[in-house]
Motif scaffolding. Structure first.
Motif, PDB file in Angstrom:
ATOM      1  N   UNK A   1      27.987 -16.990  16.078  1.00 50.22           N
ATOM      2  CA  UNK A   1      28.137 -17.410  17.474  1.00 50.22           C
ATOM      3  C   UNK A   1      27.294 -16.565  18.423  1.00 50.22           C
ATOM      4  N   UNK A   2      26.857 -15.388  17.960  1.00 49.71           N
ATOM      5  CA  UNK A   2      26.015 -14.530  18.802  1.00 49.71           C
ATOM      6  C   UNK A   2      24.654 -15.190  19.004  1.00 49.71           C
ATOM      7  N   UNK A   3      24.008 -14.882  20.115  1.00 50.53           N
ATOM      8  CA  UNK A   3      22.721 -15.499  20.433  1.00 50.53           C
ATOM      9  C   UNK A   3      21.597 -14.951  19.563  1.00 50.53           C
ATOM     10  N   UNK A   4      21.730 -13.689  19.130  1.00 46.49           N
ATOM     11  CA  UNK A   4      20.708 -13.041  18.307  1.00 46.49           C
ATOM     12  C   UNK A   4      21.414 -12.186  17.255  1.00 46.49           C
ATOM     13  N   UNK A   5      20.661 -11.792  16.226  1.00 49.29           N
ATOM     14  CA  UNK A   5      21.292 -11.085  15.110  1.00 49.29           C
ATOM     15  C   UNK A   5      20.416  -9.974  14.561  1.00 49.29           C
ATOM     16  N   UNK A   6      21.044  -8.831  14.316  1.00 50.19           N
ATOM     17  CA  UNK A   6      20.438  -7.746  13.541  1.00 50.19           C
ATOM     18  C   UNK A   6      21.260  -7.657  12.258  1.00 50.19           C
ATOM     19  N   UNK A   7      20.635  -7.954  11.145  1.00 50.93           N
ATOM     20  CA  UNK A   7      21.401  -8.043   9.911  1.00 50.93           C
ATOM     21  C   UNK A   7      21.144  -6.841   9.001  1.00 50.93           C
TER      22      UNK A   7
ATOM     23  N   UNK B   1      25.736 -10.958   6.149  1.00 53.01           N
ATOM     24  CA  UNK B   1      25.141 -11.052   7.487  1.00 53.01           C
ATOM     25  C   UNK B   1      23.913 -11.965   7.489  1.00 53.01           C
ATOM     26  N   UNK B   2      23.281 -12.181   6.324  1.00 51.63           N
ATOM     27  CA  UNK B   2      22.212 -13.180   6.221  1.00 51.63           C
ATOM     28  C   UNK B   2      22.758 -14.534   6.670  1.00 51.63           C
ATOM     29  N   UNK B   3      23.938 -14.876   6.154  1.00 48.58           N
ATOM     30  CA  UNK B   3      24.537 -16.164   6.525  1.00 48.58           C
ATOM     31  C   UNK B   3      24.971 -16.177   7.990  1.00 48.58           C
TER      32      UNK B   3
END
Length: 294
Positions: A243-249, A255-257
């Motif tokens: 749901x977050x607008x951006x991602x640091x995985x 967290x890839x998914x």
């Protein structure tokens, strides 16, 4: 019939489901799963896992022992395995094991009756059914009040998920050697990239070791530590990350998914340049085109 062997945690099981679903959709075939590799009976050094796919909005059908043995008997002969891999189109029923972590170019030439063993960690196996997976890979249970509040907060700001995977990457020597824990410099560089592109970012921290994250993350931005979801409720962390607008995985299929399920067309996803601690592991198709690597 497509039978998929399940192994690993939720993220890995999602890869296996997605690849099997795509192949079953292609052939109009029945899709079943083999859970024999899950549970406590795992090789030494491997973290025991249970079925977690059933936490998601998917329909699971389990293969019988007879159905599984019918395929596994085709995996006993080394020459037959070679023939099936090279000339899969000649067979009506085969046992197909992933060879390495690169995309298997003959995957979509496999017959409608196949047993799949592998991790299938590339969107190339299932990108064509993305919209179907977006619907299926949602938590089956309803959101709690706390998680609903997180969703509202995430939607109201320039939200960036930041995932830190520790767990067995720290406690299990074999996992630590193969996967490795990302350095703090990776997260510092990732946050710097976000800063260059996003106005007033707020970071939502997800981790299997939240106390460690609280002690070590010292960024001068709003940090929100999501810590109420543990055990089977960790599936809600997946939904919140997406749901977050951006991602640091992290170097984590979980967290890839979270990033892949993010539907923001303008999302920035930052992933580690070296996914595995063992640099000899060749995985060129794991990180989708368009994600930034640092």
């Amino acid at each position: 019939m497509i039978i998929v062997k399940l192994a690993g945690g939720l993220g890995n099981q999602m890869f296996q489901y997605a690849a099997g679903k795509q192949l079953a959709t292609l052939h109009g075939a029945e899709l079943k799963f083999d859970k024999g590799a899950l549970g406590s009976a795992v090789p030494e050094g491997v973290t025991p896992r249970n079925v977690e796919l059933d936490l998601l909005n998917v329909n699971l059908s389990w293969a019988s022992e007879n159905e599984i043995s019918d395929y596994s008997s085709r995996n006993n002969n080394a020459y037959l395995r070679w023939l099936q891999r090279k000339f899969s189109f000649l067979f009506r029923k085969i046992y197909f094991a992933e060879s390495g972590m690169a995309f298997q170019t003959n995957f979509f030439k496999l017959p409608a009756n196949v047993y799949l063993e592998g991790y299938w960690q590339s969107e190339r196996y299932f990108k064509k059914i993305r919209f179907q997976l977006l619907n299926e890979f949602k938590p089956k249970k309803e959101f709690s009040t706390a998680n609903s509040e997180w969703i509202s907060k995430i939607a109201s700001v320039n939200s960036v998920s930041l995932h830190i995977r520790r767990g067995d990457y720290v406690s299990n020597p074999q996992a630590a050697k193969f996967h490795g824990v990302l350095s703090m410099s990776y997260y510092e560089k990732a946050v710097a990239v976000i800063k260059e592109s996003i106005v007033n970012p707020e970071f939502f921290i997800f981790s299997d070791d939240v106390e460690w994250a609280k002690s070590n993350l010292k960024f001068s931005y709003p940090l929100h530590f999501v810590e109420q979801n543990s055990g089977k409720d960790a599936v809600f962390d997946l939904a919140l990350m997406s749901a977050c607008k951006h991602n640091i995985i992290a170097n984590s299929s979980f967290s890839w998914w979270g990033a892949w399920l993010n539907s923001n067309e303008n999302k920035i996803v930052i992933a580690p340049k070296q996914w595995f601690a063992d640099a000899a592991v060749y995985s060129p198709d794991l990180v989708p085109v368009g994600w930034k690597r640092h």
